[in-house]
Design a protein around this motif. Sequence first.
Motif, short mmCIF file in Angstrom:
data_model
loop_
_atom_site.label_atom_id
_atom_site.label_comp_id
_atom_site.label_asym_id
_atom_site.label_seq_id
_atom_site.Cartn_x
_atom_site.Cartn_y
_atom_site.Cartn_z
N TYR A 334 0.84 -1.21 0.00
CA TYR A 334 0.00 0.00 0.00
C TYR A 334 0.87 1.25 0.00
N LYS A 335 1.86 1.30 0.88
CA LYS A 335 2.72 2.48 0.96
C LYS A 335 3.48 2.69 -0.35
N GLY A 336 3.94 1.59 -0.93
CA GLY A 336 4.63 1.71 -2.21
C GLY A 336 3.72 2.22 -3.31
N MET A 337 2.47 1.73 -3.33
CA MET A 337 1.53 2.16 -4.36
C MET A 337 1.09 3.61 -4.15
N VAL A 338 1.04 4.07 -2.90
CA VAL A 338 0.74 5.49 -2.65
C VAL A 338 1.79 6.36 -3.33
N LEU A 339 3.06 5.99 -3.19
CA LEU A 339 4.13 6.76 -3.81
C LEU A 339 4.06 6.68 -5.34
N VAL A 340 3.76 5.49 -5.86
CA VAL A 340 3.68 5.32 -7.32
C VAL A 340 2.54 6.15 -7.89
N PHE A 341 1.36 6.05 -7.30
CA PHE A 341 0.21 6.78 -7.82
C PHE A 341 0.38 8.28 -7.64
N ALA A 342 0.98 8.70 -6.53
CA ALA A 342 1.24 10.14 -6.33
C ALA A 342 2.13 10.69 -7.43
N ALA A 343 3.17 9.93 -7.77
CA ALA A 343 4.06 10.35 -8.85
C ALA A 343 3.32 10.41 -10.18
N LEU A 344 2.47 9.43 -10.44
CA LEU A 344 1.70 9.41 -11.68
C LEU A 344 0.70 10.57 -11.73
N PHE A 345 0.10 10.90 -10.59
CA PHE A 345 -0.82 12.05 -10.55
C PHE A 345 -0.09 13.31 -10.99
N ILE A 346 1.13 13.52 -10.46
CA ILE A 346 1.89 14.72 -10.80
C ILE A 346 2.30 14.71 -12.27
N ILE A 347 2.77 13.56 -12.75
CA ILE A 347 3.20 13.46 -14.15
C ILE A 347 2.05 13.80 -15.10
N PHE A 348 0.88 13.20 -14.87
CA PHE A 348 -0.23 13.43 -15.78
C PHE A 348 -0.88 14.79 -15.58
N ALA A 349 -0.65 15.40 -14.41
CA ALA A 349 -1.10 16.79 -14.24
C ALA A 349 -0.33 17.71 -15.18
N PHE A 350 0.92 17.35 -15.48
CA PHE A 350 1.75 18.18 -16.34
C PHE A 350 1.61 17.84 -17.82
N ILE A 351 1.44 16.55 -18.14
CA ILE A 351 1.48 16.16 -19.55
C ILE A 351 0.21 15.48 -20.04
N GLY A 352 -0.73 15.19 -19.13
CA GLY A 352 -1.91 14.43 -19.54
C GLY A 352 -2.94 15.27 -20.24
N ASP A 353 -3.84 14.58 -20.96
CA ASP A 353 -4.97 15.25 -21.58
C ASP A 353 -6.01 15.57 -20.53
#
Length: 413
Positions: A334-353
């Motif tokens: 769970y802790k690992g996935m929190v970090l993974v999804f948080a990073a993905l949230f930030i990435i797609f906030a910058f480059i996502g549609d």
Amino acid sequence: MFSIPHLWDLIRKRFRFVGPGLSLAMSSAGWVGLLTLIGLGSDYGYLILWAILAVLVYKYAFNRGIARYTVSQGENIYAGLRRVPGFRTVETPVIGGIYLIEVMNHGAGAMVAASLLASILPIELPAKLTVILMIAGITAILYHNSYPLFKKIMVVAGVIIVCGLLYNLNTLYFSVPDIAAGFAPDLGNNELLYYIGSIMASLGTGLSLLCYSMWLEKETKGAHGEAFFKEHINLVSFDLTLGFLLLGLLSFFYLTIGFVVMNEEGMSAFENDLMIRLIGHTLNTVPFGMTIFLIISFVTLFVYLIGALDGRARAVATLIAQTINRKDAEDRLYKGMVLVFAALFIIFAFIGDKYLAKELVTLSMMVFGLVGLLLIYLDRTLPPYAQGSWLWYGVMAAGSVLFPVAAIYYAMM
């Protein structure tokens, strides 16, 4: 004699399991639904009220089935789905894959939330920095895996949103004939039917509804059995009903914003910043009307991001732990996935549609309909005291068939 301590005991008993349903509502009231409903209100007024009601009824029934399964069996719905013949081997890649795909939408939601926060704060912060700080704060909240803290945040947010909505609703004019007409389906408007597909995909979300089971499992601490079920299922249903009432109120509010502010002036939905300014002009007829609108919109999106991050991280961690048969590893996962999804949230906030591709929305809706049919199968395996009524089966069967049909129609338009 009726005393205040006695009243307090009654309130505590009634609200004993309040949390999972409100968390579901908060994490389902996403930015797509928010902006979609304002736009639909401006273009069509209340003509799609019937569709909103139908989608909420089906998704409420969907979660009622999940609640009965969780309370009667003492385990989350993901464990139950693994017992469906033929679904065990594909559950993790299918559901986990869709959760990962949906991250694109949540990243865009983070950017909208940052924009709203920038409108409230007295200091000016770059949007990208605001997103990073916001997601970092959410990650810090969730990383310790404290469900009680998560629940308190969701409940407090629910209270803030309800108070703000009621205050803002005082500034809006309600047309009773238009509202009444909105409950009569208009199936002859192809363009309107296309947007109904958007409502089905965004309002109350889709497979994210399964996350409710994990929050409910935390709330009940895995207790189950006939005696526990009969004593507590009504309290669980009360919480779920509160959550969907709040989701319905939010939907009606944003639809009304679009209708009152723009539709009656003959204006269609247009660029978001201009829409916000026009909405502010209307709501500021009462003191701090626009400020309160911005606050409740930001709080709605902020807790939507918390729920989306927690729910997906918890779901993927659970799916992986069940696949490798290592329950003891779930907290670390769970802790690992929190970090993974948080990073993905930030990435797609910058480059996502800003919106998921139509093909991905279509896929999500079709899988959601399939899972609805699987819930019917699971419900038939429950002991008689925990099974749904024939009305529940009827609603589930109809919705589970209509969702894939609507997905195909949506993809073809």
